[in-house]
Design a protein around this motif. Sequence first.
Motif, PDB file in Angstrom:
ATOM      1  N   LYS A 314       0.837  -1.216   0.000  1.00  0.00           N
ATOM      2  CA  LYS A 314       0.000   0.000   0.000  1.00  0.00           C
ATOM      3  C   LYS A 314       0.862   1.253   0.000  1.00  0.00           C
ATOM      4  CE  LYS A 314      -3.824  -2.191   2.300  1.00  0.00           C
ATOM      5  NZ  LYS A 314      -4.166  -2.677   3.636  1.00  0.00           N
ATOM      6  N   GLN A 315       1.954   1.211   0.759  1.00  0.00           N
ATOM      7  CA  GLN A 315       2.793   2.416   0.843  1.00  0.00           C
ATOM      8  C   GLN A 315       3.563   2.670  -0.448  1.00  0.00           C
ATOM      9  OE1 GLN A 315       5.078   3.527   4.257  1.00  0.00           O
ATOM     10  NE2 GLN A 315       4.125   1.937   5.499  1.00  0.00           N
ATOM     11  N   ILE A 316       4.031   1.611  -1.089  1.00  0.00           N
ATOM     12  CA  ILE A 316       4.865   1.811  -2.294  1.00  0.00           C
ATOM     13  C   ILE A 316       3.991   2.091  -3.514  1.00  0.00           C
ATOM     14  CG2 ILE A 316       6.492   0.728  -3.910  1.00  0.00           C
ATOM     15  CD1 ILE A 316       8.097   0.792  -1.509  1.00  0.00           C
ATOM     16  N   GLY A 317       2.989   1.259  -3.773  1.00  0.00           N
ATOM     17  CA  GLY A 317       2.181   1.409  -4.979  1.00  0.00           C
ATOM     18  C   GLY A 317       2.928   0.855  -6.182  1.00  0.00           C
ATOM     19  N   PHE A 318       2.568  -0.363  -6.591  1.00  0.00           N
ATOM     20  CA  PHE A 318       3.250  -1.015  -7.709  1.00  0.00           C
ATOM     21  C   PHE A 318       2.409  -0.907  -8.981  1.00  0.00           C
ATOM     22  CE2 PHE A 318       5.085  -2.974  -3.946  1.00  0.00           C
ATOM     23  CZ  PHE A 318       6.438  -2.987  -4.250  1.00  0.00           C
ATOM     24  N   THR A 319       3.068  -0.997 -10.137  1.00  0.00           N
ATOM     25  CA  THR A 319       2.312  -0.910 -11.390  1.00  0.00           C
ATOM     26  C   THR A 319       2.020  -2.300 -11.965  1.00  0.00           C
ATOM     27  OG1 THR A 319       4.331  -0.712 -12.698  1.00  0.00           O
ATOM     28  CG2 THR A 319       3.333   1.323 -11.921  1.00  0.00           C
ATOM     29  N   GLN A 320       2.766  -3.308 -11.518  1.00  0.00           N
ATOM     30  CA  GLN A 320       2.466  -4.712 -11.855  1.00  0.00           C
ATOM     31  C   GLN A 320       3.394  -5.569 -11.001  1.00  0.00           C
ATOM     32  OE1 GLN A 320       4.443  -6.276 -15.571  1.00  0.00           O
ATOM     33  NE2 GLN A 320       4.043  -4.201 -16.229  1.00  0.00           N
ATOM     34  N   CYS A 321       2.975  -6.756 -10.651  1.00  0.00           N
ATOM     35  CA  CYS A 321       3.793  -7.593  -9.766  1.00  0.00           C
ATOM     36  C   CYS A 321       3.543  -9.069 -10.028  1.00  0.00           C
ATOM     37  CB  CYS A 321       3.420  -7.342  -8.303  1.00  0.00           C
ATOM     38  SG  CYS A 321       4.245  -5.919  -7.603  1.00  0.00           S
ATOM     39  N   TYR A 322       4.481  -9.874  -9.575  1.00  0.00           N
ATOM     40  CA  TYR A 322       4.287 -11.326  -9.549  1.00  0.00           C
ATOM     41  C   TYR A 322       4.210 -11.753  -8.098  1.00  0.00           C
ATOM     42  CZ  TYR A 322       5.993 -10.986 -14.324  1.00  0.00           C
ATOM     43  OH  TYR A 322       6.162 -10.653 -15.640  1.00  0.00           O
ATOM     44  N   SER A 323       3.305 -12.675  -7.791  1.00  0.00           N
ATOM     45  CA  SER A 323       3.231 -13.157  -6.407  1.00  0.00           C
ATOM     46  C   SER A 323       2.953 -14.654  -6.420  1.00  0.00           C
ATOM     47  CB  SER A 323       2.149 -12.406  -5.647  1.00  0.00           C
ATOM     48  OG  SER A 323       0.972 -12.348  -6.390  1.00  0.00           O
ATOM     49  N   PHE A 324       3.569 -15.348  -5.467  1.00  0.00           N
ATOM     50  CA  PHE A 324       3.537 -16.815  -5.469  1.00  0.00           C
ATOM     51  C   PHE A 324       3.313 -17.342  -4.064  1.00  0.00           C
ATOM     52  CE2 PHE A 324       6.917 -15.076  -8.173  1.00  0.00           C
ATOM     53  CZ  PHE A 324       6.448 -15.422  -9.427  1.00  0.00           C
ATOM     54  N   LYS A 325       2.743 -18.540  -3.999  1.00  0.00           N
ATOM     55  CA  LYS A 325       2.728 -19.260  -2.723  1.00  0.00           C
ATOM     56  C   LYS A 325       4.101 -19.896  -2.549  1.00  0.00           C
ATOM     57  CE  LYS A 325      -0.873 -21.917  -3.612  1.00  0.00           C
ATOM     58  NZ  LYS A 325      -1.804 -23.009  -3.373  1.00  0.00           N
TER      59      LYS A 325
END
Length: 440
Positions: A314-325
């Motif tokens: 929330k603080q940074i604000g990304f434009t796209q990301c990858y997230s994994f378990k």
Amino acid sequence: MNVYDSDRMQDLMNAVGYENSDTPEGADMVIINTCHIREKASEKLFSDLGRIRPHKNKKNGEMIVAVAGCVAQAEGEEIFKRSNVVDIIVGPESYQTLPDLVGKVLRDKKKQINLEFIPDNKFDNLVELKAGTGASAFVTVQEGCDKFCTFCVVPYTRGTEYSRDVNKIYEDALRLADKGVKEIYFLGQNVNAYHGNDENGQASTLAKLIEKVASIDAIKRVRYTTSHPRDMSNDLIAAHRDIDKLMPFLHLPIQSGSNNVLKMMNRKHTRQDYFKTIEKIRQARPDLGLSSDFIVGFPGETDQDFEDTMDLVKQIGFTQCYSFKYSPRQGTPSADSKHQIDEKVKDERLARLQALLSEQQFDFNKKSIGVKMPVLFEREAPKASAKEKSDKIQLWGKSPYLQSVIVDVATKEEAQKYFGQIADVEILQARPSSLMGKIV
Ligand code: 5AD
Ligand code: SF4
């Protein structure tokens, strides 16, 4: 990097007379290039081998099946034991020997395996650079990793850090520019730790390499991935301010927003370090698009640790990301932890994180509406539906911020005119992960 490696294997086999085939049906050879980073990726190998078996049987066994990449490196001979359709096992740092291995299989009728780490020899043997040279081309500048994050297989499968010489990369870039490539995408598992030798035998930096390649007239864009927060040096940050051709986008994985988890991961940076780096780079290039990788459910991750990740996003604000378990990988330290997280908890955390990241991406895309931006057009856009198939020609390209941009064109001839070109586009509509616009 697997795309790059697959292209190079294609070049190698083309050079000894093999042509590409769209299907394994009737093929003389099949190469499966594999990824070992998470369990799902490596499981695919054995289902793919199962699908290839009937094709090999149909040809009375006259089909060479090679398994390349990091699963080959990690599993080695085990692959022969699990699947007798396989003839060749070759690692990601020794695939330059593929034509040789094929020759031996054909001559000696014996299975072959090569898992050596010989990256310098590898690049010297990859001169053709034919496959994958459209508007944008990958160039590997660095391979391997010495950081040993406790979840990661890369230091074991890709080996120790290795940087190619500046001149060799420059020559690759010139060759690609000659073929009409407009964008060079530098690749490395730790690309910003790049320290290849320059023409005087001195260790260079990624910033200097970018500057050199950006000086080639025909190259209009330079990008790089993947960076480590620890190696985000001041000269690289300054390059984002000073070099126009360096695109305003940075993929800088943090993995977690919790200092406890970062420590357990052996990431060697804190959340505060990350905030500081982002502040510096946003000062250098205020419009920078930011991306990251996240792992949820790392062993020992508490609810509070996960909330720290949500808070950081929330603080940074990304434009796209990858997230994994988190996926336990055999041989890595964290796979043996007794504090593995329940699958259901991982699912819930991933869903919450991905909802937030998608919202941020959509918000960023919406801010592009009405903006005019240069887009590098690479190919026809994939058709969304059967109806679209019949009546629309759409072009697909990339914005400076690595957003997918789609525009309509009237005719095939017009589409051809724009392939490999940069044109100004006015953005008319934002979608969650793409933009629609018109060429102006
Ligand atoms: N489990 C889940 N994700 C992983 N990654 C690497 N190893 C694992 C693992 N064991 C992710 C990291 C890395 C990206 C390429 O893959 O986020 O940055
Ligand atoms: Fe893996 Fe990246 Fe960590 Fe290296 S820095 S061990 S490649 S996650």
